[in-house]
Design a protein around this motif. Structure first.
Motif, mmCIF file in Angstrom:
data_model
loop_
_atom_site.group_PDB
_atom_site.id
_atom_site.type_symbol
_atom_site.label_atom_id
_atom_site.label_comp_id
_atom_site.label_asym_id
_atom_site.label_seq_id
_atom_site.Cartn_x
_atom_site.Cartn_y
_atom_site.Cartn_z
ATOM 1 N N ASP A 65 9.500 135.457 -26.040
ATOM 2 C CA ASP A 65 8.332 134.981 -25.051
ATOM 3 C C ASP A 65 7.104 135.342 -26.050
ATOM 4 O O ASP A 65 6.639 136.370 -26.391
ATOM 5 C CB ASP A 65 8.367 136.079 -23.985
ATOM 6 C CG ASP A 65 7.198 135.766 -22.972
ATOM 7 O OD1 ASP A 65 6.357 134.835 -23.229
ATOM 8 O OD2 ASP A 65 7.051 136.224 -22.019
ATOM 9 N N HIS A 112 4.150 135.112 -25.656
ATOM 10 C CA HIS A 112 2.618 135.329 -24.855
ATOM 11 C C HIS A 112 1.868 136.149 -25.765
ATOM 12 O O HIS A 112 0.704 135.909 -25.231
ATOM 13 C CB HIS A 112 2.965 136.046 -23.667
ATOM 14 C CG HIS A 112 3.404 137.466 -23.649
ATOM 15 N ND1 HIS A 112 4.362 137.747 -22.637
ATOM 16 C CD2 HIS A 112 3.136 138.540 -24.276
ATOM 17 C CE1 HIS A 112 4.544 139.057 -22.680
ATOM 18 N NE2 HIS A 112 3.666 139.692 -23.723
ATOM 19 N N PRO A 125 5.160 131.679 -21.632
ATOM 20 C CA PRO A 125 4.583 132.570 -21.147
ATOM 21 C C PRO A 125 3.919 132.436 -19.779
ATOM 22 O O PRO A 125 3.346 131.326 -19.439
ATOM 23 C CB PRO A 125 3.367 132.929 -22.203
ATOM 24 C CG PRO A 125 3.868 132.307 -23.515
ATOM 25 C CD PRO A 125 4.707 131.324 -22.980
ATOM 26 N N VAL A 144 -1.076 134.800 -18.695
ATOM 27 C CA VAL A 144 -2.318 134.592 -19.663
ATOM 28 C C VAL A 144 -3.429 134.098 -18.930
ATOM 29 O O VAL A 144 -3.926 133.011 -18.622
ATOM 30 C CB VAL A 144 -1.931 133.749 -20.945
ATOM 31 C CG1 VAL A 144 -3.031 133.574 -21.857
ATOM 32 C CG2 VAL A 144 -0.552 133.991 -21.455
ATOM 33 N N SER A 193 -2.832 138.408 -18.568
ATOM 34 C CA SER A 193 -1.638 139.083 -17.717
ATOM 35 C C SER A 193 -2.156 140.042 -16.410
ATOM 36 O O SER A 193 -1.462 139.825 -15.503
ATOM 37 C CB SER A 193 -1.020 140.373 -18.378
ATOM 38 O OG SER A 193 -2.101 141.233 -18.965
#
Length: 601
Positions: free
Chosen positions: A119, A121, A151, A154, A156
């Motif tokens: 992932d 992210h 992800p 974004v 979070s």
């Protein structure tokens, strides 16, 4: 983009050839003889097994493959050793290894990892969708299976932090059309899911419509209605459990419990009791790392380390291997491609001399030997990142010690403050309080009480913003400061120190080199790991990065820090989706309530 991946043709295009080799009408490229087949479908270890491979896939798995041996067939004698499916890491972030996908692959292949579910992210928080595409394309070029999760969060925690980019439902829907996107990355905004936030529900719906897996991340200890709402919203797995009750609750709700053993998180031993003591079905458990830095990879291993640890906790070796192979493949809907030694599957396998100890002698991916006796034998060239992925650390000004001053209200001699409390070997923190003295109008640190200063320096837009607070648990005894542009998840810059002059020096140094992690003491640079790619990854070999990381670890220890993998703990102090107390560019965040709180109590 050059294809050096040695990727086999689809099963549908190879089926007739596989049948011909299995029945002896055609000869195999590779035959492995006299092995002990670790069969993760049946849970058996079958002696006297031969394997026949053609075009990167298994064609025959049985007692005698002599019918598949021709003049040009490569024949290997396993000598009674174990034939184990290539190991899968069900959840991880390559960026946490401090290196690129290519260098990470080079480091883990000798340890038996042939499939990873990554992932990205971290790079998404810096570069947005173009950053995800960079890692997606690099992953496709690997000689092992590196599948990418898009992800999901974004930033979070919208409203509680500002990242370098924002991803939308439309971005997720676009990524689901890319060839190597396997699903949606961990959905960290668990309050958003439980409260039907349209971005979260929209991203999950786009993933489900694409027939792909929705990754979970429920970091709350509350297993009541918010947890039930989160599961009902669609996430299919979770790696944030820390105790046996967490694992049981997730499996009972139809989720896969992902148990992690990374560089700093040790969550397997407590949760595996759900299987060894409570008797839950092990098919619903998956082993992962989340995450391993370069030092761990080079010195201790990767998924072999996790499997070995799980066996030490009481699992049968075959069961532990299932949790790192077939269980992972089934979860991501890839059972017909990876996760087992069986006809039609990609010929990813290990020759192992000690099963309980996971001693990996040889590693094959897609029928090609990649490593032997812990050393890479295949050539995996470096992968170049464009200039657009570099020079991402924008401080906006030259920082001075005064930028880290915390002014007290007038007339105060002492202040009660909130303190972020580090918990060794776990991702959560504690929300602590401490009474600190006021000196010359400024709140002072308490080194004897293990309370030092933490600052988050904004680095995406050059605002010059600095958020100051306090942290406990590092145990620093000398004047020092460590700065890092790896600061999950928004990846600003975190500086932790006992001396504000060193804090300024450390922050400015990372601005000069384009990111990474650095430690200063009394004005002197003690250790530096440069990470110019998005301020997250080095462009050097994993072995070189590991050496620099080891120097950093020693320097932290020399300063008095006794935490296991303190760098990893440092890098999570801004992670505003895991309780209890975190720091962001907005301020201090109480993750139990998802609210900004004052530094002063």
């Amino acid at each position: 983009m050059p294809d050096r991946s040695n990727s086999p043709k689809p099963w549908t295009e190879m089926a007739t050839t596989l049948v011909d080799v299995a029945t002896g009408r055609k000869k195999a490229d590779l035959v492995v003889r006299n092995g002990r087949w670790v069969n993760v479908h049946s849970g058996e270890i079958i002696d006297g097994t031969d394997l026949a491979v053609i075009g990167g896939r298994f064609a025959y798995c049985g007692p005698d493959a002599s019918h598949a041996i021709g003049q040009d067939t490569q024949v290997i004698d396993a000598g009674g050793r174990y034939l184990v499916p290539g190991l899968c890491d069900g959840h991880m972030h390559v960026e946490s290894g401090m290196v690129t996908v290519t260098e990470f692959s080079r480091a883990v292949i000798p340890h038996g990892t042939t499939s990873m579910f990554i992932d990205p992210h971290e790079i998404a928080n810096v570069l947005g969708l173009p950053g995800v595409r960079l890692m997606h394309d690099e992953a496709l070029a690997m000689p092992i299976n590196v599948h990418v999760q898009m992800p999901s969060c974004v930033p979070s925690a919208p409203g509680l932090e500002n990242a370098g980019a924002v991803l939308t439902v439309e971005d997720v829907a676009e990524a689901m059309t890319w060839p190597n996107i396997i699903g949606l990355g961990e959905v960290m905004n668990f309050p958003g899911v439980a409260n039907n936030d349209p971005t979260m529900s929209g991203e999950i719906a786009a993933t489900v419509r694409a027939g792909k897996t929705v990754g979970g991340h429920y970091a709350s200890r509350d297993l009541g209605l918010p947890f039930h709402g989160y599961v009902a919203g669609g996430p299919e797995d979770d790696h944030e459990g820390t105790c046996v009750e967490d694992a049981i609750a997730r499996v009972r709700q139809g989720m896969k419990a992902m148990l992690r053993l990374g560089s700093a998180w040790y969550d397997v031993a407590t949760q595996i009791k759900a299987v060894t003591e409570s008797g839950l079905d092990p098919r619903n458990f998956i082993l992962c790392t989340d995450d391993s830095h370069s030092g761990t990879l080079v010195q201790q291993g990767h998924m072999d380390r996790v499997v070995r640890h799980a066996i030490q906790q009481g699992l049968k070796p075959v069961t532990a291997i299932q949790m790192a192979t077939i269980n992972t493949a089934q979860h991501f809907r890839l059972e017909r491609e990876i996760g087992s030694i069986a006809p039609g599957r990609r010929a990813d396998f290990l020759i192992v001399s000690d099963l309980a100890g996971m001693t990996v002698d040889e590693v094959y991916a897609r029928g090609v030997k990649l490593a032997e006796q812990g050393r890479l034998v295949a050539d995996i060239p470096a992968y170049a990142y464009p200039d657009s992925a570099k020079n991402t650390v924008k401080l906006g000004k030259h920082l001075s010690a005064e930028d880290f001053d915390i002014a007290a209200p007038k007339g105060k001699n002492e202040m009660r403050v909130r303190v972020i409390g580090v918990i060794e070997n776990q991702a959560p923190t504690r929300a602590l309080e401490a009474d600190l003295p006021v000196e010359n109008g400024l709140v002072a640190m308490d080194r004897k009480g293990d309370v030092c200063q933490i600052a988050l320096v904004e680095r995406h837009r050059g605002t010059g913003g600095v958020t100051n607070a306090f942290v406990s648990g590092f145990g620093y005894l000398k004047d020092c400061a460590m700065a890092s542009t790896v600061a999950h998840d928004s990846h600003h810059m975190i500086v932790v120190g006992t001396n504000k002059s060193d804090m300024a020096l450390a922050a400015n140094r990372l601005g000069e080199v384009g990111g990474g992690v650095v430690l200063f003491s009394e004005g002197k640079e003690l250790a530096l790991v440069e990470m110019p790619i998005a301020g997250l990854m080095s462009d050097e070999r994993a072995e070189i990065v590991a050496e620099k990381a080891e120097k950093l670890t020693k320097a932290m220890s020399d300063m008095g820090c006794t935490l296991n993998n303190a760098y990893m703990q440092h890098s999570l102090l801004a992670l505003v989706v895991i309780p209890e107390l975190r720091i962001s560019d907005v301020g201090l965040v109480d993750v139990r309530t998802f609210e900004k709180v004052d530094l002063f109590v």
